[in-house]
Design an enzyme around this catalytic site. Structure first.
Site, PDB file in Angstrom:
ATOM      1  N   CYS A  59      11.387  21.565  65.568  1.00  0.00           N
ATOM      2  CA  CYS A  59      10.327  22.570  65.739  1.00  0.00           C
ATOM      3  C   CYS A  59       9.184  22.312  64.757  1.00  0.00           C
ATOM      4  O   CYS A  59       8.508  21.303  64.850  1.00  0.00           O
ATOM      5  CB  CYS A  59      10.903  23.980  65.629  1.00  0.00           C
ATOM      6  SG  CYS A  59       9.758  25.243  66.220  1.00  0.00           S
ATOM      7  N   HIS A 118      14.659  23.881  69.953  1.00  0.00           N
ATOM      8  CA  HIS A 118      15.714  24.188  68.990  1.00  0.00           C
ATOM      9  C   HIS A 118      17.065  23.734  69.540  1.00  0.00           C
ATOM     10  O   HIS A 118      17.681  24.475  70.301  1.00  0.00           O
ATOM     11  CB  HIS A 118      15.751  25.694  68.709  1.00  0.00           C
ATOM     12  CG  HIS A 118      14.586  26.161  67.906  1.00  0.00           C
ATOM     13  ND1 HIS A 118      14.597  26.150  66.529  1.00  0.00           N
ATOM     14  CD2 HIS A 118      13.367  26.600  68.271  1.00  0.00           C
ATOM     15  CE1 HIS A 118      13.436  26.586  66.078  1.00  0.00           C
ATOM     16  NE2 HIS A 118      12.659  26.869  67.118  1.00  0.00           N
ATOM     17  N   GLU A 132      19.814  23.730  68.114  1.00  0.00           N
ATOM     18  CA  GLU A 132      20.871  24.642  67.635  1.00  0.00           C
ATOM     19  C   GLU A 132      20.944  25.914  68.463  1.00  0.00           C
ATOM     20  O   GLU A 132      21.861  26.711  68.315  1.00  0.00           O
ATOM     21  CB  GLU A 132      20.645  24.958  66.152  1.00  0.00           C
ATOM     22  CG  GLU A 132      19.530  25.952  65.824  1.00  0.00           C
ATOM     23  CD  GLU A 132      18.117  25.359  65.832  1.00  0.00           C
ATOM     24  OE1 GLU A 132      17.927  24.234  66.350  1.00  0.00           O
ATOM     25  OE2 GLU A 132      17.193  26.032  65.314  1.00  0.00           O
TER      26      GLU A 132
END
Lengths: 256, 214
Positions: B82, B192, B194
């Protein structure tokens, strides 16, 4: 192409998932970690937790719950309810939440939204708006912001309020129709459309979903970027996967 | 024992990324740190990011981490995420123009106002928030991830690398932008991983096992 999001919402009281029907009758519906994992497996695009715990003694329970969920579920998590200070936001983000939803605290002190957005970034800050229609059937549509589960009027015009909150740094609007919440009659589409057209940030439609066509209408007619529902998913009426298949069949872009 | 360092420059929530990396890294050691010595010792480095780019670059400079990150190229695998991707370009339009680390030639730009979807004509909101598709160009970190998989994005600025061969992932949001860039053991993504469920975890698993070769 960007997919429209489907977001199950879990109301949490002292660490247990409940769903308030019009915020009055409450039925226990399970353990938050297990429910979140099930939604993740079904393909939920995000999960929203609304902390309805009355006692501030139980706030730490919520932080612990967010930590537990974030360690096992790798999709975005939003936490709302009881977010009143920058410290509340920091605690939730550190526990693994991606966004916090600010509601009453924004009405009480709008500058709080600006401070939160400057400190943590607009993308973490969702402003939750509870709106109720105040115009008569013969009059042009008008909605106002209500607090205290829809009981207390603030006199604030919903469309103007949404614009102001975005100007102050809200990265997203979570819009709930207090007229429709718990009714299963579908979203207030005119309200959703009015807010969605008025702001540049994504709008999540909430309140009133009773069947899967309501989700499609929220996106198509309401112009929502995401749709949020609780009871239709909690009680297994529909799975998230069924909801997505239905939306895809209606031509709505979803993550399958 | 192999280790992964996640750079903590004090700006945000690293719980999610560290949990996701722990989830895929088996018995590797995962450290969240601002200590140049610990970062120097790690086998692989993750550079996450939230917030505004000027604060990010200033904090890196204050902590003496800017040079360290620049010097990782070709030495050990680095994953930018990001804002951690945007900060690797030369400059960003954010905060009235900000000089960045310059590991990739090119600029970071804001999505223009009045963006519409070319197919539907629908007005597009900013930030670009939600699950969007990434058209992958050949790179080992895409191993096992189906072409055009969706990842979770939240951003208002996008990278525009000058060297087209450094762009290894493309996403459409009113315009086409580089959602992944790579060179010399560096891989950086706008989304992202994650927060991107299976596809994201697979990418992180590929990274923690990557030798840095293209």
């Amino acid at each position: 192409m960007l997919a429209k999001r489907i977001i199950p919402c879990l109301d949490v009281d002292a660490g247990r998932v409940v769903k308030g029907v019009k915020f009055v009758d409450i039925i226990d519906a399970g353990d938050p970690v297990e429910v979140a994992r099930r939604y993740d497996q079904q393909g939920a695009d995000e999960i929203t937790f609304l902390d309805i715990t009355a006692s501030s003694d139980d706030r730490e329970t919520m932080v612990h719950m967010v930590e537990q969920v974030a360690g096992q579920v790798f999709i975005p998590l939003t936490v709302g309810g009881g977010i009143r200070a920058l410290g509340d936001i920091r605690r939730m983000l550190n526990a693994g939440a991606d966004k916090v939803a600010i509601n009453t605290a924004a009405v009480n002190r709008p500058e709080f939204v600006r401070e939160a957005s400057e400190r943590f970034g607009a993308s973490c800050i969702v402003v939750a708006i509870d709106a109720k229609r105040v115009s008569k059937a013969s009059e042009p549509n008008r909605w106002e912001i209500f607090t205290h589960g829809g009981r207390k009027s603030t006199g604030l015009d919903a469309v103007e309020w949404a614009k102001r909150m975005v100007e102050y740094g809200a990265g997203e609007i979570l819009l709930t129709s207090m007229d429709r919440d718990g009714t299963k009659d579908g979203f207030d589409l005119a309200l959703t459309r009015a807010i969605s057209d008025a702001v540049d940030v994504p709008v999540i439609a909430s309140g009133g979903v009773g069947n899967l066509d309501h989700l499609v209408a929220g996106v198509r007619e309401g112009g929502a970027d995401a749709v949020l529902a609780a009871s239709i998913f909690h009680f297994g009426t529909y799975s998230i996967a069924e909801a997505k298949a239905h939306m895809a069949a209606a031509g709505v872009e979803v993550r399958l | 024992m192999s280790s992964v360092a996640i750079i903590d420059y004090g700006m945000g929530n690293l719980h999610s990324i560290s949990k996701a990396v722990e989830h895929v890294s088996g018995d590797m050691r995962v450290v969240v740190t601002a200590d140049p010595i610990q970062i120097g010792r790690a086998n692989r480095v993750i550079f996450p990011g939230v917030g505004a780019v000027r604060d990010c670059v200033q904090e890196l400079e204050r902590l003496g981490l800017d040079e360290l990150i620049r010097n990782l190229a070709g030495i050990k695998p680095l994953l930018g995420v990001c804002l951690g991707m945007q900060a690797l370009l030369e400059s960003s339009e954010e905060n009235g123009g900000t000089a960045c680390l310059g590991l990739f030639a090119g600029q970071v730009k804001r999505f223009p106002e009045g963006l519409t979807d070319p197919a539907s004509g629908e007005r597009l909101k900013i930030p670009h928030m939600g699950w969007n598709q990434v058209r992958q160009h050949s790179h080992p970190l895409w191993e096992g991830i189906p072409q055009d998989s969706r990842f979770y994005f939240v951003h208002s600025f996008y990278a525009q690398p000058e060297q087209s061969q450094e762009c290894v992932g493309v996403t459409e949001y009113g315009l086409e932008f580089a959602s992944a860039v790579a060179r010399d053991g560096i891989f950086a993504v706008q989304f992202h991983p994650e927060k991107s469920q299976h596809a994201g975890l697979q990418l992180l698993a590929n990274f923690v096992n990557w030798d840095g070769q293209d």
